[in-house]
Design a protein around this motif. Structure first.
Motif, PDB file in Angstrom:
ATOM      1  N   GLU A  29      23.235  87.567 133.639  1.00  0.00           N
ATOM      2  CA  GLU A  29      22.417  88.606 132.986  1.00  0.00           C
ATOM      3  C   GLU A  29      21.132  88.019 132.387  1.00  0.00           C
ATOM      4  O   GLU A  29      20.218  88.756 132.043  1.00  0.00           O
ATOM      5  CB  GLU A  29      23.238  89.342 131.920  1.00  0.00           C
ATOM      6  CG  GLU A  29      23.533  88.587 130.629  1.00  0.00           C
ATOM      7  CD  GLU A  29      24.513  87.418 130.783  1.00  0.00           C
ATOM      8  OE1 GLU A  29      25.122  87.252 131.855  1.00  0.00           O
ATOM      9  OE2 GLU A  29      24.657  86.645 129.809  1.00  0.00           O
ATOM     10  N   ARG A  30      21.075  86.709 132.273  1.00  0.00           N
ATOM     11  CA  ARG A  30      19.883  86.065 131.712  1.00  0.00           C
ATOM     12  C   ARG A  30      19.132  85.236 132.756  1.00  0.00           C
ATOM     13  O   ARG A  30      18.337  84.368 132.423  1.00  0.00           O
ATOM     14  CB  ARG A  30      20.277  85.169 130.525  1.00  0.00           C
ATOM     15  CG  ARG A  30      20.615  85.944 129.274  1.00  0.00           C
ATOM     16  CD  ARG A  30      20.723  85.013 128.092  1.00  0.00           C
ATOM     17  NE  ARG A  30      22.062  84.492 127.896  1.00  0.00           N
ATOM     18  CZ  ARG A  30      22.332  83.267 127.486  1.00  0.00           C
ATOM     19  NH1 ARG A  30      21.364  82.412 127.265  1.00  0.00           N
ATOM     20  NH2 ARG A  30      23.578  82.874 127.302  1.00  0.00           N
ATOM     21  N   TYR A  39      16.789  85.453 136.290  1.00  0.00           N
ATOM     22  CA  TYR A  39      16.005  86.346 137.136  1.00  0.00           C
ATOM     23  C   TYR A  39      15.527  85.615 138.388  1.00  0.00           C
ATOM     24  O   TYR A  39      14.723  84.695 138.311  1.00  0.00           O
ATOM     25  CB  TYR A  39      14.795  86.899 136.374  1.00  0.00           C
ATOM     26  CG  TYR A  39      15.211  87.659 135.138  1.00  0.00           C
ATOM     27  CD1 TYR A  39      15.709  88.958 135.222  1.00  0.00           C
ATOM     28  CD2 TYR A  39      15.149  87.058 133.881  1.00  0.00           C
ATOM     29  CE1 TYR A  39      16.129  89.650 134.101  1.00  0.00           C
ATOM     30  CE2 TYR A  39      15.566  87.740 132.741  1.00  0.00           C
ATOM     31  CZ  TYR A  39      16.055  89.032 132.858  1.00  0.00           C
ATOM     32  OH  TYR A  39      16.464  89.705 131.741  1.00  0.00           O
ATOM     33  N   GLY A  47       4.072  85.946 135.097  1.00  0.00           N
ATOM     34  CA  GLY A  47       3.784  87.129 134.286  1.00  0.00           C
ATOM     35  C   GLY A  47       5.037  87.679 133.631  1.00  0.00           C
ATOM     36  O   GLY A  47       5.039  88.023 132.444  1.00  0.00           O
ATOM     37  N   ILE A  48       6.119  87.751 134.384  1.00  0.00           N
ATOM     38  CA  ILE A  48       7.379  88.255 133.829  1.00  0.00           C
ATOM     39  C   ILE A  48       7.845  87.350 132.697  1.00  0.00           C
ATOM     40  O   ILE A  48       8.301  87.826 131.644  1.00  0.00           O
ATOM     41  CB  ILE A  48       8.446  88.373 134.939  1.00  0.00           C
ATOM     42  CG1 ILE A  48       8.085  89.533 135.876  1.00  0.00           C
ATOM     43  CG2 ILE A  48       9.837  88.605 134.345  1.00  0.00           C
ATOM     44  CD1 ILE A  48       8.992  89.666 137.076  1.00  0.00           C
ATOM     45  N   ALA A  75       5.970  85.566 130.726  1.00  0.00           N
ATOM     46  CA  ALA A  75       5.133  85.865 129.560  1.00  0.00           C
ATOM     47  C   ALA A  75       5.633  87.132 128.865  1.00  0.00           C
ATOM     48  O   ALA A  75       5.741  87.190 127.634  1.00  0.00           O
ATOM     49  CB  ALA A  75       3.679  86.033 129.985  1.00  0.00           C
ATOM     50  N   GLY A  76       5.972  88.145 129.654  1.00  0.00           N
ATOM     51  CA  GLY A  76       6.453  89.410 129.085  1.00  0.00           C
ATOM     52  C   GLY A  76       7.788  89.268 128.379  1.00  0.00           C
ATOM     53  O   GLY A  76       8.028  89.905 127.352  1.00  0.00           O
ATOM     54  N   LEU A  77       8.657  88.430 128.916  1.00  0.00           N
ATOM     55  CA  LEU A  77       9.979  88.252 128.300  1.00  0.00           C
ATOM     56  C   LEU A  77       9.895  87.673 126.892  1.00  0.00           C
ATOM     57  O   LEU A  77      10.787  87.887 126.055  1.00  0.00           O
ATOM     58  CB  LEU A  77      10.844  87.342 129.186  1.00  0.00           C
ATOM     59  CG  LEU A  77      11.567  88.045 130.339  1.00  0.00           C
ATOM     60  CD1 LEU A  77      11.957  87.044 131.417  1.00  0.00           C
ATOM     61  CD2 LEU A  77      12.809  88.796 129.850  1.00  0.00           C
ATOM     62  N   ILE A 102       7.941  88.611 124.724  1.00  0.00           N
ATOM     63  CA  ILE A 102       7.716  89.754 123.832  1.00  0.00           C
ATOM     64  C   ILE A 102       9.074  90.444 123.674  1.00  0.00           C
ATOM     65  O   ILE A 102       9.565  91.082 124.591  1.00  0.00           O
ATOM     66  CB  ILE A 102       6.649  90.693 124.422  1.00  0.00           C
ATOM     67  CG1 ILE A 102       5.323  89.943 124.565  1.00  0.00           C
ATOM     68  CG2 ILE A 102       6.489  91.940 123.567  1.00  0.00           C
ATOM     69  CD1 ILE A 102       4.320  90.613 125.486  1.00  0.00           C
ATOM     70  N   GLY A 103       9.683  90.259 122.535  1.00  0.00           N
ATOM     71  CA  GLY A 103      11.071  90.660 122.343  1.00  0.00           C
ATOM     72  C   GLY A 103      11.933  89.433 122.059  1.00  0.00           C
ATOM     73  O   GLY A 103      13.139  89.527 121.934  1.00  0.00           O
ATOM     74  N   GLY A 104      11.275  88.269 121.979  1.00  0.00           N
ATOM     75  CA  GLY A 104      11.934  87.090 121.429  1.00  0.00           C
ATOM     76  C   GLY A 104      12.675  86.188 122.390  1.00  0.00           C
ATOM     77  O   GLY A 104      13.356  85.249 121.960  1.00  0.00           O
ATOM     78  N   LYS A 105      12.570  86.440 123.686  1.00  0.00           N
ATOM     79  CA  LYS A 105      13.272  85.559 124.629  1.00  0.00           C
ATOM     80  C   LYS A 105      12.493  84.248 124.820  1.00  0.00           C
ATOM     81  O   LYS A 105      11.278  84.194 124.603  1.00  0.00           O
ATOM     82  CB  LYS A 105      13.449  86.256 125.989  1.00  0.00           C
ATOM     83  CG  LYS A 105      14.162  87.596 125.905  1.00  0.00           C
ATOM     84  CD  LYS A 105      15.518  87.479 125.242  1.00  0.00           C
ATOM     85  CE  LYS A 105      16.019  88.843 124.804  1.00  0.00           C
ATOM     86  NZ  LYS A 105      17.090  88.737 123.780  1.00  0.00           N
ATOM     87  N   SER A 125      -2.132  84.727 130.952  1.00  0.00           N
ATOM     88  CA  SER A 125      -0.944  85.407 130.401  1.00  0.00           C
ATOM     89  C   SER A 125      -0.077  84.474 129.547  1.00  0.00           C
ATOM     90  O   SER A 125       0.716  84.952 128.741  1.00  0.00           O
ATOM     91  CB  SER A 125      -0.086  85.986 131.540  1.00  0.00           C
ATOM     92  OG  SER A 125      -0.776  87.009 132.215  1.00  0.00           O
ATOM     93  N   SER A 174      -2.724  83.471 125.867  1.00  0.00           N
ATOM     94  CA  SER A 174      -1.915  84.412 125.079  1.00  0.00           C
ATOM     95  C   SER A 174      -0.874  83.686 124.231  1.00  0.00           C
ATOM     96  O   SER A 174      -0.112  84.331 123.505  1.00  0.00           O
ATOM     97  CB  SER A 174      -1.227  85.420 126.011  1.00  0.00           C
ATOM     98  OG  SER A 174      -2.189  86.185 126.712  1.00  0.00           O
ATOM     99  N   LYS A 183       2.014  82.176 124.776  1.00  0.00           N
ATOM    100  CA  LYS A 183       3.374  82.670 124.947  1.00  0.00           C
ATOM    101  C   LYS A 183       4.363  81.511 125.040  1.00  0.00           C
ATOM    102  O   LYS A 183       4.064  80.460 125.609  1.00  0.00           O
ATOM    103  CB  LYS A 183       3.476  83.527 126.230  1.00  0.00           C
ATOM    104  CG  LYS A 183       2.671  84.823 126.162  1.00  0.00           C
ATOM    105  CD  LYS A 183       3.154  85.718 125.060  1.00  0.00           C
ATOM    106  CE  LYS A 183       2.385  87.015 124.975  1.00  0.00           C
ATOM    107  NZ  LYS A 183       2.233  87.476 123.571  1.00  0.00           N
ATOM    108  N   THR A 230      -5.101  87.865 122.373  1.00  0.00           N
ATOM    109  CA  THR A 230      -4.186  87.737 121.234  1.00  0.00           C
ATOM    110  C   THR A 230      -4.623  86.628 120.290  1.00  0.00           C
ATOM    111  O   THR A 230      -4.144  86.547 119.166  1.00  0.00           O
ATOM    112  CB  THR A 230      -2.766  87.403 121.726  1.00  0.00           C
ATOM    113  OG1 THR A 230      -2.839  86.210 122.517  1.00  0.00           O
ATOM    114  CG2 THR A 230      -2.200  88.526 122.573  1.00  0.00           C
ATOM    115  N   VAL A 256       3.647  91.235 133.397  1.00  0.00           N
ATOM    116  CA  VAL A 256       3.951  91.015 131.974  1.00  0.00           C
ATOM    117  C   VAL A 256       4.740  92.210 131.425  1.00  0.00           C
ATOM    118  O   VAL A 256       5.735  92.042 130.703  1.00  0.00           O
ATOM    119  CB  VAL A 256       2.658  90.786 131.161  1.00  0.00           C
ATOM    120  CG1 VAL A 256       2.972  90.612 129.681  1.00  0.00           C
ATOM    121  CG2 VAL A 256       1.895  89.566 131.688  1.00  0.00           C
TER     122      VAL A 256
END
Lengths: 329, 281
Positions: free
Chosen positions: A64-65, A67, A78-79, A81-83, A85-88, A110, A114, A116, B107, B127
């Motif tokens: 589950e963790r 990808y 990119g994914i 970087a997005g992860l 956001i929400g603390g992963k 990204s 940013s 990240k 940011t 993202v």
């Protein structure tokens, strides 16, 4: 007994040995798995190289963790970087060339700009990737990654250190580039080491020359140190496992003592670790410096050991460079 | 006043802000920003479940918005300020030295409301997908929105993300494509034809809707339909038809105003189209 002899006797060479050769990428896989067990924020991404990166154990234990992105590295960055956001805490895994050159702009905008908390984990770096040849032999990654503001660049030397580094970077907040390799190499650092980002390891003290090595070249530097010892040259061997930020105090402290240095890396001389150290020396303590690395050419197919010799990334070449640079003092 | 009229009033002020910011900075991208003033207004003043006063990077328990086509920054900054993320008067610093309102969103300076830098095109959807996955891991059932450009659809990374979103059933995301048919060098159909975007996204496995992005009634009708389609093992995308430069006749129907500020005469002419509904910054 002359004073010089006395000092030489005090500078006894530490001997490093190993029980077995192990690949650094397996150290990464072990470290990632251990992290997965102790921290549920750790997530991992891979673009169709799970087995090569030794991420399969993590994938199996924590599906589950994990990808699988398919062969789409730009999207993976990119994914990741997005992860965050929400603390992963995402660890991306692919070969070094697909981890850097292929996705430079994605990392730049990204992740680095940013700021990240992504850990870019890059395997099969350098010429020791071997038979697959120059398309896959990434030799420019230190340069690309160290130029990015906010980015930390780490290059451990063996299995145990790669495992320790993998675990350590999870506790550091910010983008990290972690570089390791494909072949089995001597596993000589301690299993229970504490990995401190930005702190160089002095493996052998010396007084005649400083040898700054990183990655697979650290073992070669130790081998060169033995040969130099027999020739009466006391080399200070330093493992620069963190390319950025450099351990300025250790590097300058050593060079002030020895008066000359060598840098050794499995990377282009242009843009590499040696260049960073030369910059430091030019500013604070200008001393003769020889740089061992790839001399502005692409690699080629061959066995890792053969390539190391052909491209001058071996102990013998370090010895030659040492004698040359000492004569320039 | 009806809710639609209120939203239209906000959008009118947003268009004033866009023109004043870009005219004052003597640089920026008025065309796309004006065209998207309505969707930005609808999102920030009606659709998003968000906390403008308590911005956090992680955005737990909130809907998240990502702007992939970062050159629309003037429109985004206007709605962020007007909805309470930062003081409206800060809009006067747009694109100037030491500003938090960088030419393209960033940011680095800590501007509330922005969660990733954008400007180099094609990256935002990836993202946004990552943020959507993070929400799933956190059992946070809020949604992630991502606005993209139409010219941006020419970037390969968009289609990597499209394949991933459907393949991994990321069904808590709504992509919106600003389909104004114009890009820097000319009409998209000349620069690089996009083909049948609707069919392409459908073929990639997304639920596809269309709406008129310059009709507030249509926006507030279609987005709830898109929200209804979330949670069904498919990501959702809306192809949003707009006019670049909407509301300023001489900026519409051309690519000329993609990234050019108006001169004084053009500015005066353009701004006269928009009443000062909420008060200028």
């Amino acid at each position: 007994m002359t004073i010089e002899n006395e000092i030489n006797n005090k500078l006894k060479m530490k001997k490093y040995s190993y029980k077995e050769k192990k690949d650094t990428r397996s150290g990464f896989g072990e470290g990632l798995f251990e992290l997965g067990n102790k921290n549920s924020k750790i997530v991992a991404l891979c673009s169709d190289l799970t087995g090569s990166l030794k991420m399969d154990k993590f994938q199996k234990q924590f599906p589950e963790r994990f990808y699988q992105t398919g062969i789409a590295e730009a999207n993976m960055m990119g994914i990741a970087a997005g992860l965050t956001i929400g603390g992963k805490i995402p660890f991306t895994g692919t070969f070094a060339n697909f981890s850097t050159g292929r996705v430079y702009d994605q990392i730049r905008q990204s992740i680095a700009y940013s700021n990240k908390n992504v850990k870019i984990c890059a395997s099969h770096a350098g010429i020791t990737l071997g038979e697959d040849g120059a398309t896959h032999q990434m030799l420019e990654d230190f340069g690309m990654m160290k130029m990015l503001p906010n980015m930390t660049v780490i290059s451990p030397c063996d299995f145990n250190q790669t495992k320790a580094a993998t675990i350590a970077i999870a506790d550091y907040k910010g983008p990290v580039y972690l570089r390791f390799g494909r072949p089995k190499v001597p596993n000589f650092t301690s299993e229970d080491q504490e990995f401190i980002i930005g702190k160089a390891d002095i493996l052998n003290e010396g007084k005649d020359i400083s040898v700054f090595a990183t990655g697979h070249m650290v073992w070669q530097a130790l081998e060169a140190g033995k040969i130099l010892f027999e020739k009466g040259i006391r080399a200070e061997i330093i493992n620069i496992h963190t390319i950025k930020p450099l351990d300025v105090d250790t590097i300058l402290g050593s060079i002030k003592k020895t008066g000359c240095g060598i840098t050794a890396e499995e990377h282009q001389i242009n843009g590499g670790m040696g260049e960073s150290i030369a910059q430091l020396l030019t500013k604070y303590c200008a001393k003769p410096l020889e740089m061992i690395g790839i001399k502005d050419v692409f690699g080629e197919s061959g066995k890792p050991d053969e390539l190391m010799v052909k491209y001058g990334l071996d102990a013998e070449n370090i010895v030659k460079a040492a004698q040359k640079v000492i004569s320039r003092k | 006043m009806s809710e639609i009229d209120e939203l239209k009033q906000v959008a009118t002020q947003v268009r004033r802000d866009i023109l004043r910011m870009i005219y004052d900075a003597k640089s920026g991208h008025p065309g796309g920003a004006l065209g998207c003033a309505d969707i930005f207004t609808a999102l920030y003043f009606k659709i998003l479940k968000h906390d403008p006063g308590g911005f956090s990077m992680d955005g737990f328990g909130e809907d998240l918005f990502f702007l992939s086509n970062g050159h629309l920054s003037a429109a985004w900054y206007s709605v962020l300020a007007r909805s309470g993320y930062f003081p409206v008067k800060e809009l006067s610093t747009f694109r100037k030295l030491n500003t938090r309102l960088q030419g393209h969103p960033a940011t680095e300076e800590g501007l509330p409301g922005v969660r990733v830098a954008s400007g180099s095109l094609g990256q935002g959807l990836s993202v946004a997908l990552g943020a959507a996955l993070s929400k799933k891991l956190n059992n946070d059932n809020h949604l992630v929105y991502c606005l993209m450009g139409d010219g941006e659809q020419q970037e390969g990374q968009i289609w990597e993300a499209a394949m991933f979103g459907a393949g991994r059933e990321v069904d808590n995301i709504i992509g919106i494509i600003d389909y104004n048919g114009q890009q820097i060098d000319g009409p998209c159909c000349e620069v690089m034809p996009l083909g049948d975007l609707h069919a392409k996204w459908k073929a990639f496995g997304w639920s596809v809707l269309e709406m008129n992005g310059n009709d507030m009634e249509d926006i507030v009708k279609i987005i709830p339909k898109a929200i209804e389609k979330t949670g069904q093992k498919k990501p959702v995308v809306i192809i949003m038809n707009t006019d670049m430069g909407y509301g300023v006749d001489f900026m519409m129907g051309t690519h000329e105003w993609h990234g050019k500020p108006p001169n004084e005469e053009q500015f005066n002419k353009a701004i006269s189209n928009f009443e000062e509904t909420l008060g200028d910054y």
